[in-house]
Scaffold this motif. Structure first.
Motif: not given
Length: 830
Positions: A157-169, A180-194
């Motif tokens: 998304a070419k975005a950094g901390v403090g930038d604005t992201l437009r999300l559709e929910t 912030g940015l996060a490093r996904p743990g085993p529980g978040d990447t187990a069945r989710e590759a996206g």
């Protein structure tokens, strides 16, 4: 006189050809039974290891099934049907669980999709990092209005901390500050590759469209607290809430709802289809065993003439079964296990079974397969050897030289009863609708197949008389083939019966699917009256309808939210839950009328709205409701409703079985994004920014492709069952040719050439093939016509090339089965 078991060993040793056919029949029967048994046991024992909840010792979640209870007391039975979507629980229950003894933390967990440009992100509440292992690398945890994403998503998304992201929910498009940015743990990447996103625990349920709820509550234990004690404490704290507490492997079922459907699929193949397959295996194997015993009627007569007692003859037959059946069963079980693994792998590749599920192989299916084979051999051998063992020696020799023309009275009565039952069920199926017609049609094919097995010799004699008429004028070889068939009806029946089985079952399974696919395609093409159909992976943007309506030239745009509902049907001891496809419609009734034609038969579609739905006529007949009645149903998340039926239409197979207001459906699904957008007017170029644009024909082609993938299981069942029965028919033909060495040699001695004798065998094989195809097709037609009439209102669709290919394959197999052994016999005769 030798002992009976010595006679049996000598018979197997010195006349192996007499038992080769029996051995092959029992072996292939064991193959099919073992494969189905392995899949059934896998379905009963299937589980997936917890991955997302691996660090949570206990997980609390709502029941993910609709349960139907029948009977009472000792007869009480409960059947669970998996929900189409996630059943959610009150998020406030996490606080109750947190107060239980031994609980360190109880964290509500939510999973839902959001859109970032053209990417679909999987979102959670940030509190889940406590059990998934996810950690911040930059920035801070989210607050209301914030979002945390993984580094790869931020780079894309070419975005950094403090930038604005437009999300559709599900609640619309909004701007969020990237905290912030996060490093996904085993529980978040187990069945989710996206890509992933995290919001505050308070904001996540609302953004998912389900405020105040959670998919599950993950419970962490204090040091020194055992899992069992923790589960008991949480269970007591949440008693009366309807929430279930899971620990151990059961946690995996909470995070992977596909396990429930996998169990249903495997149980359907291993249980329902396995029962039919076992029955067919018993029919065909019993026929082969009986043929093997009857071919040695002269030997038994000679034994009786030299002093053998009836008991000794029966013991000899039983000993032969004990010598052949167990080994055949064991050898057949090995490829059966291989077939189960292949079948299971194909289902996994098609997404019907979660990747984490594994095939469960134990000795039980093998033991069952060997036991069924042994009992079949003993029963068929006893029945076939009963008469030569009990009649007088002189009469036994007389009967061994000429075939009996009639069958026993008990067998005749049972066979006639099966014919009457099949005819009666045909009438029931023709007058019923929906699942009632399908259930009656299954009884039709079973009754008629039982009738063919019981009345085989009489049916074979009638076929020889009828189909043999044209052969009488086709030359000496054909005339002799017709005469042989009339004189040896029992031998002919042994070959016709499995061929009828192969044709009837394979045709029913294959053409039921081709009929439904063909009719669904016709309804879809006729029902979609929109000029353009827009779809997108992961769903369309929440404002897609508004954006499409503003496009130049567009005069109607309607969004469709597609999923399933569950409808209770039946009553008393026959209660069941039926899945039904549903489309949630947005936009006005006038706009909907321009893009879709449901072919309304009763009521008015423009009355669809809150607590008011329209349904297909098949569902109306199955559930016994009319316009103005209320239809009890379970929405995708299990919520019970009973909306009023305001219209009944005829294109539910191609479009959707239930049509309802989108606003009433959206709160009960995980993804609130429309799956399809129907647009009347406008241009493809103007709509291209919303997703993939096609017309009704292209959309129908894509839906047909999905249907073909879903039909793979039915076609595989047809191939397994039809192939087994066809091999059994070929095996029987080979046995009959090999047993006629003396007869074929006599024909050569009286002047028949080798070519003439082979021509006679080919004509006999052709007669068997025609009889099997005609009878099998007639049984399939008696099954399919009322079933399709009741479920779709149309006749079955039988592709000519497909039917011709199936018929040609069985005909080629029949001719090969008589020609190859015939050449061998004649070659040895010189």
């Amino acid at each position: 006189m030798r002992r009976p078991n010595g006679l049996a060993r000598a018979a197997v040793r010195f006349k192996p050809a007499s038992f080769a056919g029996t051995f092959l029949a029992l072996m292939t029967a064991a193959l099919v039974v073992t494969a189905c048994g392995v899949l059934l046991e896998t379905g009963l024992r299937a589980s997936v290891p917890p991955e997302r909840y691996a660090r949570a010792q206990v997980v609390a979640a709502a029941d993910q099934n609709v349960r139907v209870v029948t009977g009472s007391g000792e007869d009480r039975e409960e059947e669970a049907t998996p929900l189409p979507d996630t059943a959610r629980m009150d998020a406030g229950l996490a606080a109750k669980a947190a107060r239980a003894p031994g609980v360190a933390a109880a964290i509500p967990d939510v999973t839902f999709p959001v859109h970032l440009a053209k990417d679909v992100l999987t979102a959670h509440g940030w509190g889940s990092h406590a059990f998934t292992g996810t950690s911040l690398t930059t920035g801070s945890a989210p607050r209301d209005g914030d979002v945390v994403v993984d580094a790869a998503t931020a780079r894309a998304a070419k975005a950094g901390v403090g930038d604005t992201l437009r999300l559709e929910t599900a609640t619309g498009a909004r701007d969020f500050r990237l905290s912030g940015l996060a490093r996904p743990g085993p529980g978040d990447t187990a069945r989710e590759a996206g890509p992933l996103a995290w919001f505050t625990d308070a904001q996540a349920p609302a953004l998912a469209g389900h405020p105040g709820t959670a998919d599950a509550v993950a419970v962490l234990a204090r040091p020194g607290t055992g899992t069992g004690a923790l589960a008991d404490a949480v269970g007591k704290a949440l008693a009366g809430s309807g929430v279930q507490v899971h620990s151990g492997k059961d946690r995996g079922a909470v995070e992977d709802p596909g396990l429930g459907y996998a169990k249903v699929t495997l149980f359907g193949i291993g249980g329902s289809f396995g029962g039919i397959a076992a029955l067919v295996a018993v029919f065909t194997a019993a026929g082969t065993v009986a043929l093997s015993v009857s071919q040695r009627a002269r030997e038994f007569a000679l034994l009786r003439a030299v002093g053998a007692t009836p008991r000794q003859i029966r013991r000899a037959v039983a000993s032969e079964a004990l010598l052949v059946a167990p080994l055949a069963g064991l050898l057949g079980s090995l490829p059966g296990i291989g077939l189960a693994h292949w079948w299971f792998g194909q289902l996994q590749d098609r997404g019907a079974i979660p990747e984490a599920v594994r095939v469960h192989v134990s000795g039980l299916p093998v033991l069952v397969a060997v036991g069924i084979g042994l009992l079949t051999a003993l029963g068929a051998g006893w029945a076939a050897g009963r008469r030569p063992a009990r009649i007088k020696p002189g009469q036994a020799l007389s009967e061994a030289s000429a075939e009996r023309r009639w069958i026993g009275p008990v067998r005749t009565v049972l066979g006639v009863g099966a014919v009457v039952g099949g005819a009666a069920l045909t009438g029931v199926a023709a007058s019923a609708a929906g699942d009632d017609a399908a259930g009656a049609a299954l009884g039709v094919v079973m009754c008629f197949m039982l009738a063919v097995a019981l009345l085989g010799p009489l049916i074979a004699r009638a076929c020889a008389a009828l189909f043999g008429l044209p052969l009488r004028g086709a030359g000496p070889a054909a005339h002799l083939a017709a005469a042989n068939s009339r004189a040896n009806a029992r031998r002919l029946a042994s070959a016709i019966t499995p061929l009828v089985l192969a044709t009837a079952f394979a045709s029913t399974l294959v053409f039921m699917n081709t009929s439904e696919t063909h009719i669904a395609g016709q309804q879809l093409r006729a029902g979609i009256t929109a000029d353009h159909v827009v779809t997108a992976p992961g769903g369309l943007p929440p404002d897609a309808v508004e954006r499409a309506a503003r496009a130049p030239g567009v005069d109607a745009a309607v969004g469709l939210l597609g999923t399933q509902v569950l409808v209770p049907v039946g009553s008393g001891e026959f209660k069941d839950v039926q899945g039904a496809s549903v489309q949630g419609v947005s936009g006005s009734a006038a706009a909907f009328a321009k893009v879709e034609d449901l072919d309304v038969r009763e009521g008015r579609v423009d009355r669809i709205g809150t607590d008011r739905i329209a349904i297909d006529r098949t569902l109306a007949a199955t559930a016994h409701v009319r316009v103005g009645d209320r239809l009890p149903l379970h929405l995708p998340d299990g919520t019970k409703q009973a909306p009023e039926v305001v219209a009944v239409y005829a294109r539910g197979l191609g479009l959707a079985t239930v049509t309802m207001d989108r606003a009433s459906l959206a709160p009960h699904v995980t993804s609130g994004f429309d799956s399809t957008l129907l647009v009347h007017g406008g241009t493809e170029r103007a709509l291209g920014a919303l997703g993939e644009v096609t017309d009704a024909s292209g959309y129908a082609t894509g839906k047909d492709r999905d249907a073909r993938v879903g039909a793979w299981t039915s076609n595989t069942m047809a191939a397994v069952l039809g192939g087994f029965a066809a091999v059994a028919a070929a095996n029987t033909l080979v046995m009959t040719v090999l047993s006629r060495r003396g007869e074929l040699g006599a024909l050569r001695l009286v002047g028949g050439t080798r070519r003439q004798v082979l021509a006679m065998l080919r004509w006999e094989g052709l007669l068997v093939w025609v009889a099997g195809i005609v009878l099998g097709s007639a049984i399939a037609a008696a099954t399919l016509v009322p079933m399709m009439r009741g479920t779709t209102g149309a006749l079955p669709y039988v592709p000519p090339l497909l039917y011709g290919g199936m018929a040609a394959a069985t005909g080629g197999l029949a001719l090969l089965a008589v020609t190859v052994p015939g050449r061998g016999v004649l070659r040895r005769r010189g």
